[in-house]
Design a protein around this motif. Structure first.
Motif, PDB file in Angstrom:
ATOM      1  N   THR A   1      42.307  17.096  12.342  1.00 40.76           N
ATOM      2  CA  THR A   1      42.116  17.670  13.673  1.00 40.76           C
ATOM      3  C   THR A   1      42.002  19.181  13.533  1.00 40.76           C
ATOM      4  O   THR A   1      42.861  19.820  12.911  1.00 40.76           O
ATOM      5  CB  THR A   1      43.291  17.327  14.599  1.00 40.76           C
ATOM      6  N   VAL A   2      40.929  19.753  14.103  1.00 44.71           N
ATOM      7  CA  VAL A   2      40.710  21.199  14.060  1.00 44.71           C
ATOM      8  C   VAL A   2      40.838  21.751  15.474  1.00 44.71           C
ATOM      9  O   VAL A   2      40.071  21.385  16.370  1.00 44.71           O
ATOM     10  CB  VAL A   2      39.328  21.550  13.486  1.00 44.71           C
ATOM     11  N   ASN A   3      41.820  22.609  15.660  1.00 44.12           N
ATOM     12  CA  ASN A   3      42.073  23.238  16.954  1.00 44.12           C
ATOM     13  C   ASN A   3      41.246  24.522  17.029  1.00 44.12           C
ATOM     14  O   ASN A   3      41.584  25.526  16.416  1.00 44.12           O
ATOM     15  CB  ASN A   3      43.572  23.534  17.073  1.00 44.12           C
ATOM     16  N   ALA A   4      40.135  24.460  17.781  1.00 43.51           N
ATOM     17  CA  ALA A   4      39.234  25.612  17.913  1.00 43.51           C
ATOM     18  C   ALA A   4      39.064  25.951  19.386  1.00 43.51           C
ATOM     19  O   ALA A   4      37.958  26.202  19.861  1.00 43.51           O
ATOM     20  CB  ALA A   4      37.884  25.309  17.268  1.00 43.51           C
ATOM     21  N   ALA A   5      40.162  25.974  20.110  1.00 37.39           N
ATOM     22  CA  ALA A   5      40.136  26.125  21.562  1.00 37.39           C
ATOM     23  C   ALA A   5      40.159  27.563  22.038  1.00 37.39           C
ATOM     24  O   ALA A   5      40.405  27.830  23.224  1.00 37.39           O
ATOM     25  CB  ALA A   5      41.303  25.352  22.191  1.00 37.39           C
ATOM     26  N   GLY A   6      39.897  28.520  21.141  1.00 36.17           N
ATOM     27  CA  GLY A   6      39.807  29.920  21.567  1.00 36.17           C
ATOM     28  C   GLY A   6      41.117  30.423  22.147  1.00 36.17           C
ATOM     29  O   GLY A   6      42.189  30.265  21.539  1.00 36.17           O
ATOM     30  N   PRO A   7      41.084  31.030  23.339  1.00 30.86           N
ATOM     31  CA  PRO A   7      42.307  31.558  23.941  1.00 30.86           C
ATOM     32  C   PRO A   7      43.343  30.480  24.243  1.00 30.86           C
ATOM     33  O   PRO A   7      44.494  30.798  24.541  1.00 30.86           O
ATOM     34  CB  PRO A   7      41.807  32.203  25.242  1.00 30.86           C
ATOM     35  N   TRP A   8      42.940  29.212  24.167  1.00 29.68           N
ATOM     36  CA  TRP A   8      43.815  28.107  24.536  1.00 29.68           C
ATOM     37  C   TRP A   8      44.396  27.388  23.320  1.00 29.68           C
ATOM     38  O   TRP A   8      44.935  26.289  23.456  1.00 29.68           O
ATOM     39  CB  TRP A   8      43.039  27.123  25.419  1.00 29.68           C
ATOM     40  N   VAL A   9      44.290  27.971  22.117  1.00 30.78           N
ATOM     41  CA  VAL A   9      44.772  27.261  20.926  1.00 30.78           C
ATOM     42  C   VAL A   9      46.276  26.980  21.013  1.00 30.78           C
ATOM     43  O   VAL A   9      46.738  25.918  20.586  1.00 30.78           O
ATOM     44  CB  VAL A   9      44.440  28.022  19.627  1.00 30.78           C
ATOM     45  N   ALA A  10      47.044  27.909  21.562  1.00 30.63           N
ATOM     46  CA  ALA A  10      48.486  27.679  21.682  1.00 30.63           C
ATOM     47  C   ALA A  10      48.776  26.597  22.710  1.00 30.63           C
ATOM     48  O   ALA A  10      49.707  25.797  22.543  1.00 30.63           O
ATOM     49  CB  ALA A  10      49.198  28.979  22.058  1.00 30.63           C
ATOM     50  N   ASP A  11      47.977  26.532  23.782  1.00 37.83           N
ATOM     51  CA  ASP A  11      48.158  25.487  24.794  1.00 37.83           C
ATOM     52  C   ASP A  11      47.943  24.104  24.185  1.00 37.83           C
ATOM     53  O   ASP A  11      48.649  23.152  24.530  1.00 37.83           O
ATOM     54  CB  ASP A  11      47.175  25.681  25.949  1.00 37.83           C
ATOM     55  N   VAL A  12      46.962  23.990  23.312  1.00 35.04           N
ATOM     56  CA  VAL A  12      46.689  22.703  22.658  1.00 35.04           C
ATOM     57  C   VAL A  12      47.902  22.262  21.840  1.00 35.04           C
ATOM     58  O   VAL A  12      48.276  21.085  21.845  1.00 35.04           O
ATOM     59  CB  VAL A  12      45.443  22.806  21.757  1.00 35.04           C
ATOM     60  N   LEU A  13      48.529  23.205  21.153  1.00 37.43           N
ATOM     61  CA  LEU A  13      49.682  22.871  20.318  1.00 37.43           C
ATOM     62  C   LEU A  13      50.943  22.624  21.130  1.00 37.43           C
ATOM     63  O   LEU A  13      51.872  21.964  20.645  1.00 37.43           O
ATOM     64  CB  LEU A  13      49.930  23.997  19.310  1.00 37.43           C
ATOM     65  N   GLY A  14      51.005  23.144  22.338  1.00 40.11           N
ATOM     66  CA  GLY A  14      52.157  22.918  23.203  1.00 40.11           C
ATOM     67  C   GLY A  14      53.440  23.437  22.592  1.00 40.11           C
ATOM     68  O   GLY A  14      53.517  24.572  22.103  1.00 40.11           O
TER      69      GLY A  14
END
Length: 559
Positions: free
Chosen positions: A232-245
């Protein structure tokens, strides 16, 4: 995941993937493209719509980052000028040269001779910029423009203390939304799968275990599904921390957010882009585009939720202050049509957002007990291709025991899947396109407009017109036609009015959309999406309401 079938682009949904990429901005799309190019079964998951966040909020430039020379960030500049060239080769119908005037006043720091040395170094780094480029979009050498000639070309510049300008060529990203979709098309052409309006709400796995995919919520229906993936590659830009919770802190992910605001104004009169430093020390670009002008960006730090970031009176005031300090007349309310805002994810290196590096970082979370999970931060539009390549190289090297064998994939000189191919000039490609599907009965300017936006896929839009002549109707004062709205829903996964107006057509990128046009497009797409009359009106009201809010801020800033 059959709930997503109506908007799945590319290969049908699978139960399991080699790679799941989170985020449909330029970073995520390029990462996914290179994963599929290497032969990995890849899915791209976007919470809202492709390019709806940072990637759409640009100055319309693909640039090498001349100002980073001032920060001695030579690596970023060298990489950027190379990547600028590769993007031009990949999509010359959407990426073309734009002359920039680097202005100098007698009070400027650095002074004109030093600026000239910087431009010369910048040009030397791009020595091969015209190799393989169609003849009609090649870049000339840099040169000095004297004060008198400069004032004739840029009528709004303040003449007091003006010395002249260094003219050099960078590149215009003519329609960033369409370029991103063209890259996405190349991803799905290589066997990838993409789904939008799908929010990642959790990771499958816990610390100490291998992450085996993500939990996804359909934001339109509320249904929740699991997507299994080896990596899984987290490439959510400004939201990368939100994805990780809750895992963000343990994973060591820190992203500094910078807000970039542009003013969208009437045509200010300059034909070339003007790159200027105001008396407040801030740089802005005044870039002519589609009969309008973009002024910006700001580059200011923001905290908290990136979704809540909007243009403020302070942002507009900062841009006005910068521009007015080098302008013969102040910007007035009648000049400003709209504003654009985006949040850039920067690597948290301890510097302020204005001077932060535009490098990128890929983090393997195996070091945090989360094997199979990677996060990408930093980067920019221009270097997206290289970023995607490096990220997938890192992923394969770290996870080769868990992934199937891969193939070589070199995208540097590879045309996008919808590009026109080997034409000596871009004009020749458009001339050939204008002769396609004569039964559609469209004028040449509309045909060229469609060819620029869709590349070779423009023939699919022409086919819609040939089958239903009512779809040839223009949408307001833009060059868009009704068939594009239908195509956006039936072939490009658009699912909201904003998806269609702002990221599939051009009308929503040209300033405020007339209420009649918004209503007309809503009526076109409503039956295709199964909307009730109430839902259709709610979409129109939400779109126009967002516009009104932006107008209110502009009014307040000039009151």
């Amino acid at each position: 995941m059959s709930v997503f079938d109506g908007r799945v682009l590319g290969a049908p949904l699978r139960k399991r993937y080699d790679v799941a990429v989170i985020g449909g901005g330029i970073t995520g799309v390029q990462v996914a493209r290179h994963a599929a190019g290497r032969g990995l079964r890849t899915i791209l998951i976007e919470r809202d719509d492709y390019g709806s966040g940072t990637s759409a909020a640009t100055t319309k430039a693909i640039h090498g980052g001349l100002r980073y020379l001032e920060q001695y960030d030579f690596g970023v500049v060298a990489e950027s000028v190379s990547e600028r060239h590769y993007l031009g080769l990949a999509a010359p119908h959407l990426v073309q040269p734009r002359s920039f005037l680097l202005t100098a006043y007698d009070w400027s720091t650095p002074p004109a001779p030093v600026l000239g040395a910087g431009v010369a170094l910048y040009e030397a780094m791009a020595l091969r910029r015209n190799v393989g480029v169609p003849r009609d979009i090649r870049s000339p050498r840099f040169r000095w423009i004297g004060r008198k000639k400069l004032l004739g070309q840029v009528p709004w510049l303040d003449p007091e203390g003006l010395v002249g300008a260094w003219r050099h060529d960078d590149t215009l990203n003519i329609h960033p939304e369409r370029l991103l979709l063209a890259i996405l098309n190349s991803f799905v052409a290589d066997g990838g799968t993409a789904v939008n309006h799908a929010e990642v709400t959790g990771l499958l796995g816990r610390p100490g275990e291998r992450i085996r995919g993500v939990q996804v919520r359909d934001t339109l229906s509320g249904s929740v599904e699991n997507v299994e993936a080896t990596v899984t590659v987290n490439a959510a830009g400004p939201w990368v921390a939100d994805v990780l919770g809750d895992l963000a802190e343990d994973a060591g992910v820190r992203v500094k957010q910078a807000k970039g605001v542009h003013l969208f104004t009437r045509d200010l009169g300059n034909r070339d882009a003007v790159y200027v430093r105001g008396r407040n020390g801030r740089h802005i670009v005044v870039n002519p585009w589609q009969g309008r002008t973009l002024v910006g960006p700001t580059d200011t730090p923001v905290d908290g939720d990136a979704d809540s970031v909007d243009t403020t009176v302070e942002d507009i005031t900062l841009l006005r202050e910068t521009l007015d300090s080098v302008s013969a007349r102040p910007l007035v309310r009648e000049d400003v049509l709209d504003t654009i805002v985006g949040v850039r994810p920067l690597i948290d290196d301890g510097s302020d957002t204005y001077t932060s590096s535009r490098r990128f970082d890929v983090r393997d979370h195996a070091l945090n007990g989360l094997s199979g999970l990677f996060t990408v931060s930093g980067g920019k539009w221009t270097t997206g291709r290289k970023m995607g390549e490096k990220v997938i190289d890192t992923v394969i090297e770290a996870s080769h025991r868990h992934l199937p064998p891969t193939r070589a994939f070199d995208s540097r000189r590879l045309s996008l899947s919808t590009s026109f191919g080997d034409y000596d000039t871009v004009r020749a490609a458009f001339e050939a396109a204008a002769a396609r599907r004569p039964e559609a009965g469209l004028p040449r300017d509309t045909r060229v407009h469609l060819a620029r936006l869709y590349g070779t896929d423009h023939e699919k839009v022409l086919a819609l017109v040939a089958a239903d002549r009512t779809l040839a109707a223009r949408l307001g004062e833009s060059a868009d036609i009704a068939a594009q709205a239908v195509y956006a829903v039936t072939a490009e996964a658009a699912r909201t009015l904003a998806d269609v107006l702002d990221r599939r057509l051009t009308v929503g990128t040209l300033g405020l959309v007339d209420a009649r046009v918004a209503s007309r497009v809503a009526r076109l797409i409503a039956p295709l999406l199964g909307w009730s009359a109430d839902r259709r009106q709610a979409e129109v009201d939400a779109y126009l309401g967002a516009q009104s809010a932006r107008v209110g801020v502009i009014d307040e800033a000039f009151s």
